[in-house]
Design an enzyme around this catalytic site. Structure first.
Site, mmCIF file in Angstrom:
data_model
loop_
_atom_site.group_PDB
_atom_site.id
_atom_site.type_symbol
_atom_site.label_atom_id
_atom_site.label_comp_id
_atom_site.label_asym_id
_atom_site.label_seq_id
_atom_site.Cartn_x
_atom_site.Cartn_y
_atom_site.Cartn_z
ATOM 1 C CB CYS A 277 -0.909 0.015 1.218
ATOM 2 S SG CYS A 277 -1.660 -1.578 1.634
ATOM 3 C CB ALA A 278 3.580 2.027 -2.362
ATOM 4 N N GLY A 279 1.260 4.326 -1.602
ATOM 5 C CA GLY A 279 1.045 5.760 -1.704
ATOM 6 C C GLY A 279 1.055 6.455 -0.350
ATOM 7 N N PRO A 280 1.613 7.683 -0.272
ATOM 8 C CG PRO A 280 2.072 9.803 0.613
ATOM 9 C CD PRO A 280 1.466 8.464 0.971
ATOM 10 N N GLY A 281 4.300 7.311 -0.943
ATOM 11 C CA GLY A 281 5.625 6.906 -1.369
ATOM 12 C C GLY A 281 6.754 7.088 -0.387
ATOM 13 N N GLY A 282 6.501 7.640 0.795
ATOM 14 C CA GLY A 282 7.581 7.880 1.749
ATOM 15 C C GLY A 282 8.259 6.605 2.211
ATOM 16 C CE LYS A 283 4.855 3.905 6.993
ATOM 17 N NZ LYS A 283 3.974 5.058 6.658
ATOM 18 C CG ASP A 326 -7.269 -4.185 -4.920
ATOM 19 O OD1 ASP A 326 -6.614 -4.360 -3.863
ATOM 20 O OD2 ASP A 326 -8.508 -4.101 -4.934
ATOM 21 C CB CYS A 400 -0.942 6.432 10.741
ATOM 22 S SG CYS A 400 -0.469 7.984 11.561
#
Length: 467
Positions: A277-283, A326, A400
């Site tokens: 679940c990568a968005g928005p990309g920080g991790k 997905d 979070c």
């Protein structure tokens, strides 16, 4: 210019730029479901507000949005009517005025007169009403209003905390439950939630060192993450380190849980990592930077096309492949084969109750009814993550939010129902040595008042079936 337009402009009263900008931001949040952290910088930039004006507009916007529930109780008592019976433009102006009267050092006469001028411009017919309401509010200080309006602390402690510290009751109750019904510690959390946190940067491993970056940006190294830098002020987007891809904005808690996935022991090969679940990309960016030295490749999955583009921007130049699909499709195609990844991050969509410091409007937008669809999605995604990881590999489940339904309940139910044999890994040793307040394990809950981070939850599971 038409005669009518000219007359309207000549009839407007002057409102200083900071208050006018704050009003536009607050109105956009309530009118358009905008997010303050996105809309306010645009307003400040368009109006060329800097320095003290920008700081005052920011304080008014964030403070008003953060405390709007309690402000509305006070406005309703002073007005003799519910805030839902006040026209929205006048209502938002009154909220700004009440915040100035009760939470800032702005002199009462200045707060009242400037707000009345603002009401004249946005809801002319409500000027007399607004003046009377504001003068009534100014007749008592905040403590007196809270004594009058907050439920009794002995008979309704949750309600008392909710009004006194500006949170919805259901969120206070969830926080208290997650903290073992320790109301003293819950109070400390609520107080911290009402403080505006510093911006955290992540120095990307191999591209920047935290200490050197801290010197470069006049910040300070983070307390726990070896990649964290606390920014003292200014606009992060203006920093050359951000523009050059040497760092990105990311809460220290998010850095810690992403790095914890890479710290777990994995026997055998360790070259295929998945961010489901990568968005928005920080991790994904931090995982990609860590993957460089480990010879690993990261697959970053994001279902929403616009967020997938953000991930692509965030991971540019890193060994990360972005797939717009997905994450629950694991095993349905060659792009996400089952039982083939060594490490999997499931940073599941959640209520975001752990980041209320950074998103002041969120506490009033979220409702208990949001939980059932979110927890269903969380369990489906974690189940997909467990299918994706190979035997011996590990999955990190992250939210979070400290709400127990999104944390312990979701992870244990998904593990039980997945059909994939797993063991829980003690996550505490995967975080930096010496971190306080990590609990009894095996999962970890970070807290703003304990760690200075967002309230990130981390559970790590190892797949145990034989290959």
């Amino acid at each position: 210019m038409s005669v009518g337009t000219d007359r309207a402009r000549r009839g407007r009263r002057h409102v200083d730029p900071a208050r006018d900008a704050a009003y536009e931001a607050v109105a956009a949040v309530h009118r358009d479901d905008a997010y303050a952290n996105l809309v306010l910088p645009t307003i400040l930039r368009d109006r060329q507000l800097h320095g003290r004006d920008a700081a005052f507009a920011t304080e008014l916007t964030y403070g008003t949005l953060r405390m709007v529930g309690t402000l509305d109780l006070i406005i309703a008592r002073a007005a003799g009517r519910g805030v839902d019976r006040i026209d929205p433009p006048a209502r938002d102006a009154l909220r700004l005025g009440a915040y100035q009267l009760l939470h800032t050092r702005v002199p009462a006469h200045a707060a009242v007169s400037s707000t009345v001028d603002l009401v004249h411009n946005v809801a002319t017919g409500a000027v007399g009403f607004a003046n009377a309401v504001l003068r009534e509010i100014s007749s008592r200080d905040l403590d007196t209003w809270l004594t009058e309006l907050a439920p009794d602390e002995q008979t309704d402690p949750i309600g008392h905390l909710a009004v006194t510290f500006h949170h919805p009751e259901w969120i206070v109750r969830a926080f208290a439950e997650a903290l073992g019904d320790d109301l003293a510690e819950t109070t400390r959390l609520l107080i911290e939630d009402n403080e505006r946190p510093p911006v955290h940067l992540c120095a990307r491993p191999g591209r920047a060192e935290a200490a050197a970056l801290a010197d470069e940006v006049a910040g300070a190294p983070g307390a726990f993450s070896p990649y964290a830098v606390y920014l003292s002020g200014g606009a992060p987007g203006d920093l050359s380190a951000i523009r050059q891809g040497r760092a990105h904005v990311q809460d220290e808690g998010s850095q810690l849980v992403a790095a914890a996935l890479t710290a777990a022991d994995v026997p055998g090969q360790d070259t295929r990592w998945l961010d489901l679940c990568a968005g928005p990309g920080g991790k994904a960016a931090l995982l990609g930077a860590l993957a460089v030295d480990r010879g690993a490749q990261v697959t970053a999955v994001e279902i929403a096309e616009h967020r997938s583009r953000l991930v692509e921007q965030a991971v540019r130049g890193l060994p990360v492949t972005v797939r717009t699909t997905d994450g629950r499709r694991v095993g349905a195609g060659e792009d996400l084969p089952a039982a083939s990844f060594d490490r999997v991050l499931v940073d599941a969509p959640c209520t975001g109750l752990g980041s209320l410091r950074r998103r002041p409007e969120s506490r009033w937008r979220r409702q208990p009814s949001d939980l059932p669809p979110l927890t269903r999605l969380q369990r489906e995604l974690l189940t997909a993550g467990l299918r994706a990881v190979r035997p011996g590999g590990v999955v990190a489940y992250v939210t979070c939010s400290p709400h127990r339904v999104e944390t312990h309940v979701s992870v244990t139910e998904a593990a039980r129902r997945s059909g994939v044999p797993v063991d829980f890994v003690d996550a505490r040793p995967l975080l930096p040595a010496g971190m306080p307040g990590l609990g009894d394990g095996p999962s970890v809950q970070l807290w703003p008042h304990r760690h200075g981070t967002d309230a990130m939850f981390l559970a790590v599971l190892r797949r145990t079936d034989k290959q």
